[in-house]
Design a protein around this motif. Structure first.
Motif, PDB file in Angstrom:
ATOM      1  N   VAL A  26       0.798  -1.202   0.021  1.00 31.13           N
ATOM      2  CA  VAL A  26       0.007   0.034  -0.036  1.00 31.13           C
ATOM      3  C   VAL A  26       0.856   1.221  -0.006  1.00 31.13           C
ATOM      4  O   VAL A  26       2.146   1.101   0.316  1.00 31.13           O
ATOM      5  N   SER A  27       0.322   2.383  -0.359  1.00 35.86           N
ATOM      6  CA  SER A  27       1.033   3.559  -0.411  1.00 35.86           C
ATOM      7  C   SER A  27       0.096   4.759  -0.234  1.00 35.86           C
ATOM      8  O   SER A  27      -0.991   4.762  -0.544  1.00 35.86           O
ATOM      9  N   ASP A  28       0.786   5.805   0.189  1.00 35.73           N
ATOM     10  CA  ASP A  28      -0.011   7.158   0.500  1.00 35.73           C
ATOM     11  C   ASP A  28       0.923   8.281  -0.054  1.00 35.73           C
ATOM     12  O   ASP A  28       2.186   8.000   0.425  1.00 35.73           O
ATOM     13  N   VAL A  29       0.229   9.366  -0.492  1.00 32.48           N
ATOM     14  CA  VAL A  29       0.970  10.537  -1.046  1.00 32.48           C
ATOM     15  C   VAL A  29       0.412  11.769  -0.832  1.00 32.48           C
ATOM     16  O   VAL A  29      -0.753  11.887  -0.749  1.00 32.48           O
ATOM     17  N   ASP A  30       1.109  12.917  -0.467  1.00 35.99           N
ATOM     18  CA  ASP A  30       0.744  13.959  -0.020  1.00 35.99           C
ATOM     19  C   ASP A  30       0.320  14.666  -1.354  1.00 35.99           C
ATOM     20  O   ASP A  30       1.034  14.998  -2.464  1.00 35.99           O
ATOM     21  N   MET A  82      15.533  14.881  -1.581  1.00 33.14           N
ATOM     22  CA  MET A  82      14.579  13.926  -0.670  1.00 33.14           C
ATOM     23  C   MET A  82      15.619  12.953   0.105  1.00 33.14           C
ATOM     24  O   MET A  82      16.502  12.679  -0.508  1.00 33.14           O
ATOM     25  N   LEU A  83      15.194  12.629   1.187  1.00 34.22           N
ATOM     26  CA  LEU A  83      15.573  11.559   2.220  1.00 34.22           C
ATOM     27  C   LEU A  83      14.831  10.243   2.057  1.00 34.22           C
ATOM     28  O   LEU A  83      13.676  10.446   1.965  1.00 34.22           O
ATOM     29  N   VAL A  84      15.082   9.126   1.960  1.00 35.15           N
ATOM     30  CA  VAL A  84      14.716   7.983   1.981  1.00 35.15           C
ATOM     31  C   VAL A  84      14.798   7.372   3.369  1.00 35.15           C
ATOM     32  O   VAL A  84      16.188   6.892   3.753  1.00 35.15           O
ATOM     33  N   GLU A 132       7.445 -12.534  10.251  1.00 30.97           N
ATOM     34  CA  GLU A 132       7.005 -11.913   9.034  1.00 30.97           C
ATOM     35  C   GLU A 132       7.355 -10.430   9.036  1.00 30.97           C
ATOM     36  O   GLU A 132       7.133  -9.531  10.327  1.00 30.97           O
ATOM     37  N   GLY A 133       7.761  -9.803   8.163  1.00 34.23           N
ATOM     38  CA  GLY A 133       8.280  -8.613   8.085  1.00 34.23           C
ATOM     39  C   GLY A 133       7.494  -7.567   7.598  1.00 34.23           C
ATOM     40  O   GLY A 133       6.943  -8.045   6.543  1.00 34.23           O
ATOM     41  N   THR A 134       7.377  -6.478   7.584  1.00 32.22           N
ATOM     42  CA  THR A 134       7.145  -5.198   6.702  1.00 32.22           C
ATOM     43  C   THR A 134       7.814  -4.284   6.820  1.00 32.22           C
ATOM     44  O   THR A 134       8.661  -3.817   7.464  1.00 32.22           O
ATOM     45  N   ILE A 135       8.067  -4.115   5.398  1.00 34.25           N
ATOM     46  CA  ILE A 135       9.179  -3.006   5.095  1.00 34.25           C
ATOM     47  C   ILE A 135       8.209  -1.576   4.605  1.00 34.25           C
ATOM     48  O   ILE A 135       7.629  -1.676   3.890  1.00 34.25           O
ATOM     49  N   ILE A 136       8.894  -0.804   5.359  1.00 30.44           N
ATOM     50  CA  ILE A 136       8.432   0.673   5.171  1.00 30.44           C
ATOM     51  C   ILE A 136       9.191   1.429   4.501  1.00 30.44           C
ATOM     52  O   ILE A 136      10.518   1.749   4.851  1.00 30.44           O
ATOM     53  N   ILE A 137       8.942   2.226   3.431  1.00 29.40           N
ATOM     54  CA  ILE A 137       9.915   3.285   2.568  1.00 29.40           C
ATOM     55  C   ILE A 137       9.443   4.407   2.592  1.00 29.40           C
ATOM     56  O   ILE A 137       7.832   4.698   1.903  1.00 29.40           O
ATOM     57  N   ASP A 138       9.829   5.645   3.363  1.00 25.35           N
ATOM     58  CA  ASP A 138       9.004   6.935   3.205  1.00 25.35           C
ATOM     59  C   ASP A 138       9.984   7.630   2.507  1.00 25.35           C
ATOM     60  O   ASP A 138      11.377   7.665   2.659  1.00 25.35           O
ATOM     61  N   PHE A 139       9.511   8.882   2.010  1.00 24.05           N
ATOM     62  CA  PHE A 139      10.125   9.709   1.418  1.00 24.05           C
ATOM     63  C   PHE A 139       9.952  11.161   1.983  1.00 24.05           C
ATOM     64  O   PHE A 139       8.860  11.504   2.293  1.00 24.05           O
ATOM     65  N   LEU A 140      11.091  11.649   2.387  1.00 27.08           N
ATOM     66  CA  LEU A 140      10.989  13.071   3.286  1.00 27.08           C
ATOM     67  C   LEU A 140      11.646  14.056   2.628  1.00 27.08           C
ATOM     68  O   LEU A 140      12.805  13.881   1.685  1.00 27.08           O
ATOM     69  N   ASP A 141      11.065  15.441   2.709  1.00 29.78           N
ATOM     70  CA  ASP A 141      11.600  16.701   2.093  1.00 29.78           C
ATOM     71  C   ASP A 141      12.747  17.284   3.239  1.00 29.78           C
ATOM     72  O   ASP A 141      11.976  17.719   4.192  1.00 29.78           O
ATOM     73  N   PRO A 142      13.687  17.243   3.048  1.00 30.90           N
ATOM     74  CA  PRO A 142      14.782  17.676   4.085  1.00 30.90           C
ATOM     75  C   PRO A 142      14.557  19.235   4.360  1.00 30.90           C
ATOM     76  O   PRO A 142      14.672  19.689   5.531  1.00 30.90           O
ATOM     77  N   ALA A 143      14.201  19.889   3.433  1.00 32.45           N
ATOM     78  CA  ALA A 143      14.157  21.434   3.341  1.00 32.45           C
ATOM     79  C   ALA A 143      12.915  21.676   4.192  1.00 32.45           C
ATOM     80  O   ALA A 143      12.841  22.572   5.087  1.00 32.45           O
ATOM     81  N   ILE A 146       9.058  17.660   5.832  1.00 26.27           N
ATOM     82  CA  ILE A 146       7.839  16.800   5.844  1.00 26.27           C
ATOM     83  C   ILE A 146       8.017  15.490   5.115  1.00 26.27           C
ATOM     84  O   ILE A 146       8.869  15.252   4.271  1.00 26.27           O
ATOM     85  N   LEU A 147       6.890  14.487   5.559  1.00 24.55           N
ATOM     86  CA  LEU A 147       6.923  13.295   4.802  1.00 24.55           C
ATOM     87  C   LEU A 147       5.899  13.460   3.697  1.00 24.55           C
ATOM     88  O   LEU A 147       4.810  14.099   3.791  1.00 24.55           O
ATOM     89  N   PHE A 148       6.442  13.237   2.402  1.00 26.47           N
ATOM     90  CA  PHE A 148       5.512  13.308   1.352  1.00 26.47           C
ATOM     91  C   PHE A 148       5.161  12.016   0.572  1.00 26.47           C
ATOM     92  O   PHE A 148       4.206  11.978  -0.095  1.00 26.47           O
ATOM     93  N   TRP A 149       5.619  10.948   0.866  1.00 30.19           N
ATOM     94  CA  TRP A 149       5.239   9.509   0.297  1.00 30.19           C
ATOM     95  C   TRP A 149       5.517   8.601   1.271  1.00 30.19           C
ATOM     96  O   TRP A 149       6.584   8.650   1.907  1.00 30.19           O
TER      97      TRP A 149
END
Length: 187
Positions: A26-30, A82-84, A132-143, A146-149
């Protein structure tokens, strides 16, 4: 008849394992963020420190993310857009497979031919315990700070070492496939 039941039981267990092996993503985006401004990335160091994986798997996970990000057209940079952030969450799972009731055509009481059913006492149960593992990948805007994805893939068997590198690569690919096309051209 016994061989047929054994084959049926093995087939059922095989289907159950195949059903459990798929990653649920699943995913979510700003929606207010312009994704086309992000062209470079790097890893969020504080997040990497907190990943509860051994160093081999941590490097494999990072390599899988780098591969997918490069395929999407992003470039790794020292001062990224962006930061991962990577997170891995684990929980104990136990899958129980029971052969259940037996049934089928055969000889019954009094020498009669017909359908019959047996009880659950006839077959063995199998238990498969694993992390059982859940892998989470977040994209952050360092400037903007905020989390945007946010992308998540649940159902990764952390105790299975067979083809681990390939499975991590495939899992990360499935998660990042959900990132919207932002105009960055693939290399």
């Amino acid at each position: 008849m016994k061989n047929l039941l054994k084959l049926l039981m093995l087939f059922t267990i095989g289907i159950a394992f195949v059903g459990c092996s798929s990653l649920r993503t699943v995913s979510d985006v700003d929606k207010d963020v312009n994704l086309s401004v992000y062209k470079t990335y790097n890893f969020y160091d504080k997040g990497l420190e907190k990943i509860r994986l051994n160093n081999l798997d941590k490097r494999r996970l990072m390599a899988a993310v780098e591969t997918e990000m490069n395929l999407k057209g992003f470039t790794k940079a020292d001062k990224p857009d962006m930061l991962v952030n990577l997170v891995v969450v684990a929980r104990e799972r136990a899958d129980i497979y029971d052969s259940g009731f037996y049934g089928g055509l055969g000889w019954g009481w009094g020498g009669r031919w017909g359908w019959g059913f047996g009880g659950p006492w006839g077959g063995p149960a199998y238990v498969n315990q694993y992390q059982e593992g859940t892998i989470i990948i977040d994209f952050l805007d360092p400037a903007k700070k905020i989390l945007f994805w946010h992308g998540r893939g649940a159902g990764f068997n952390l105790d299975n070492f067979a083809k681990r590198e390939e499975r991590l690569q495939q899992g990360v690919g499935e998660i990042l496939k959900q990132y919207p096309n932002n105009g960055v051209t693939a290399k």
